[in-house]
Write a protein that holds these residues in place. Structure first.
Motif, mmCIF file in Angstrom:
data_model
loop_
_atom_site.group_PDB
_atom_site.id
_atom_site.type_symbol
_atom_site.label_atom_id
_atom_site.label_comp_id
_atom_site.label_asym_id
_atom_site.label_seq_id
_atom_site.Cartn_x
_atom_site.Cartn_y
_atom_site.Cartn_z
ATOM 1 N N PHE A 16 0.833 -1.204 0.000
ATOM 2 C CA PHE A 16 0.000 0.000 0.000
ATOM 3 C C PHE A 16 0.870 1.258 0.000
ATOM 4 C CE2 PHE A 16 -4.341 -1.483 1.854
ATOM 5 C CZ PHE A 16 -4.440 -2.438 0.859
ATOM 6 N N GLN A 17 1.970 1.227 0.734
ATOM 7 C CA GLN A 17 2.872 2.378 0.763
ATOM 8 C C GLN A 17 3.478 2.644 -0.605
ATOM 9 O OE1 GLN A 17 5.524 1.443 4.030
ATOM 10 N NE2 GLN A 17 4.239 2.568 5.483
ATOM 11 N N LEU A 18 3.753 1.595 -1.366
ATOM 12 C CA LEU A 18 4.274 1.773 -2.721
ATOM 13 C C LEU A 18 3.276 2.509 -3.611
ATOM 14 C CD1 LEU A 18 5.965 -1.681 -3.434
ATOM 15 C CD2 LEU A 18 7.104 0.524 -3.115
ATOM 16 N N TYR A 19 1.983 2.316 -3.328
ATOM 17 C CA TYR A 19 0.933 2.992 -4.080
ATOM 18 C C TYR A 19 0.594 4.366 -3.512
ATOM 19 C CZ TYR A 19 0.039 -1.350 -6.600
ATOM 20 O OH TYR A 19 0.157 -2.472 -7.392
ATOM 21 N N GLY A 20 1.315 4.787 -2.474
ATOM 22 C CA GLY A 20 1.116 6.125 -1.917
ATOM 23 C C GLY A 20 0.179 6.196 -0.724
ATOM 24 N N ILE A 41 -4.129 -15.819 5.302
ATOM 25 C CA ILE A 41 -3.042 -15.152 4.585
ATOM 26 C C ILE A 41 -3.448 -14.843 3.149
ATOM 27 C CG2 ILE A 41 -0.699 -15.471 3.670
ATOM 28 C CD1 ILE A 41 -0.045 -16.929 6.317
ATOM 29 N N ASN A 42 -4.117 -15.770 2.497
ATOM 30 C CA ASN A 42 -4.566 -15.548 1.118
ATOM 31 C C ASN A 42 -5.514 -14.346 1.049
ATOM 32 O OD1 ASN A 42 -4.810 -16.238 -1.708
ATOM 33 N ND2 ASN A 42 -6.848 -17.003 -1.207
ATOM 34 N N ASP A 43 -6.461 -14.265 1.981
ATOM 35 C CA ASP A 43 -7.393 -13.134 1.996
ATOM 36 C C ASP A 43 -6.665 -11.803 2.197
ATOM 37 O OD1 ASP A 43 -9.633 -14.664 1.522
ATOM 38 O OD2 ASP A 43 -10.292 -14.712 3.610
ATOM 39 N N ILE A 44 -5.656 -11.822 3.031
ATOM 40 C CA ILE A 44 -4.876 -10.595 3.285
ATOM 41 C C ILE A 44 -4.110 -10.200 2.032
ATOM 42 C CG2 ILE A 44 -2.916 -9.643 4.571
ATOM 43 C CD1 ILE A 44 -3.928 -11.458 6.959
ATOM 44 N N LEU A 45 -3.442 -11.155 1.417
ATOM 45 C CA LEU A 45 -2.587 -10.850 0.270
ATOM 46 C C LEU A 45 -3.359 -10.472 -0.986
ATOM 47 C CD1 LEU A 45 0.270 -13.476 0.688
ATOM 48 C CD2 LEU A 45 0.258 -11.061 1.359
ATOM 49 N N LYS A 46 -4.596 -10.927 -1.119
ATOM 50 C CA LYS A 46 -5.358 -10.553 -2.315
ATOM 51 C C LYS A 46 -6.138 -9.252 -2.150
ATOM 52 C CE LYS A 46 -9.467 -13.443 -1.671
ATOM 53 N NZ LYS A 46 -10.210 -14.587 -2.180
ATOM 54 N N LEU A 47 -6.053 -8.627 -1.001
ATOM 55 C CA LEU A 47 -6.698 -7.335 -0.771
ATOM 56 C C LEU A 47 -6.077 -6.273 -1.672
ATOM 57 C CD1 LEU A 47 -8.477 -5.388 0.891
ATOM 58 C CD2 LEU A 47 -6.628 -5.313 2.575
ATOM 59 N N THR A 48 -6.922 -5.522 -2.362
ATOM 60 C CA THR A 48 -6.421 -4.458 -3.237
ATOM 61 C C THR A 48 -6.570 -3.103 -2.550
ATOM 62 O OG1 THR A 48 -8.544 -4.044 -4.316
ATOM 63 C CG2 THR A 48 -7.128 -5.758 -5.287
ATOM 64 N N PRO A 49 -5.718 -2.156 -2.916
ATOM 65 C CA PRO A 49 -5.863 -0.807 -2.353
ATOM 66 C C PRO A 49 -7.253 -0.211 -2.630
ATOM 67 C CG PRO A 49 -3.743 -1.015 -3.422
ATOM 68 C CD PRO A 49 -4.513 -2.262 -3.746
ATOM 69 N N ALA A 50 -7.814 -0.484 -3.800
ATOM 70 C CA ALA A 50 -9.134 0.058 -4.135
ATOM 71 C C ALA A 50 -10.210 -0.482 -3.195
ATOM 72 C CB ALA A 50 -9.484 -0.273 -5.579
ATOM 73 N N GLU A 51 -10.184 -1.780 -2.918
ATOM 74 C CA GLU A 51 -11.154 -2.374 -1.990
ATOM 75 C C GLU A 51 -11.033 -1.742 -0.607
ATOM 76 O OE1 GLU A 51 -11.690 -7.039 -3.084
ATOM 77 O OE2 GLU A 51 -9.711 -6.419 -2.421
ATOM 78 N N PHE A 52 -9.802 -1.625 -0.151
ATOM 79 C CA PHE A 52 -9.557 -1.090 1.182
ATOM 80 C C PHE A 52 -9.988 0.371 1.286
ATOM 81 C CE2 PHE A 52 -6.910 1.003 4.357
ATOM 82 C CZ PHE A 52 -7.183 0.215 5.467
ATOM 83 N N THR A 67 -12.835 2.122 3.681
ATOM 84 C CA THR A 67 -12.544 3.167 4.672
ATOM 85 C C THR A 67 -13.373 4.426 4.410
ATOM 86 O OG1 THR A 67 -10.607 3.918 3.408
ATOM 87 C CG2 THR A 67 -10.217 2.361 5.193
ATOM 88 N N GLN A 68 -13.595 4.758 3.160
ATOM 89 C CA GLN A 68 -14.418 5.927 2.844
ATOM 90 C C GLN A 68 -15.858 5.719 3.277
ATOM 91 O OE1 GLN A 68 -13.699 6.418 -1.335
ATOM 92 N NE2 GLN A 68 -11.799 7.551 -1.014
ATOM 93 N N ILE A 69 -16.401 4.547 3.048
ATOM 94 C CA ILE A 69 -17.772 4.247 3.467
ATOM 95 C C ILE A 69 -17.881 4.285 4.990
ATOM 96 C CG2 ILE A 69 -19.524 2.422 3.570
ATOM 97 C CD1 ILE A 69 -18.631 1.678 0.694
#
Length: 102
Positions: free
Chosen positions: A21-25, A57-68, A72-74
């Motif tokens: 996520f940090q790599l994506y800003g 672990i799979n659920d954590i690693l497949k999380l995308t910044p857009a989903e997250f 958080t906005q909602i």
């Protein structure tokens, strides 16, 4: 923290996702934020205690910044009180039905 023993066990995967996520800003995302997302969103209908480690672990690693970020906005919108600056009289005036005769 909910399910702390599982959190500690999968912390390397969560740290890896935070680094991504940090790599994506998204520098303000913390490990606890990712964990809270998974508990409240991904696993809200699952018994986390019965999940296998590789599933977690799979659920954590497949999380995308857009989903997250959408989550958080909602959540921020749900938690904000748009009318907190209004007193009760102002709120009643705002929400009162309009007279059709005026």
């Amino acid at each position: 923290m909910e399910h702390k023993h599982i959190f500690e066990h999968v912390l390397p995967a969560i740290e890896s996702k935070r680094n991504e996520f940090q790599l994506y800003g998204y520098d303000t995302v913390k490990e606890e934020d990712i964990w809270t997302y998974c508990i409240r969103k991904r696993w809200r209908k699952k018994d986390i205690g019965s999940m296998r480690v590789h599933e977690v672990i799979n659920d954590i690693l497949k999380l995308t910044p857009a989903e997250f970020m959408t989550y958080t906005q909602i959540e921020e919108q749900r938690e904000s009180n748009w009318f907190s600056d209004l007193n009760s009289d102002e709120l009643q005036l705002l929400l009162a039905p309009k007279n059709k005769g005026n």
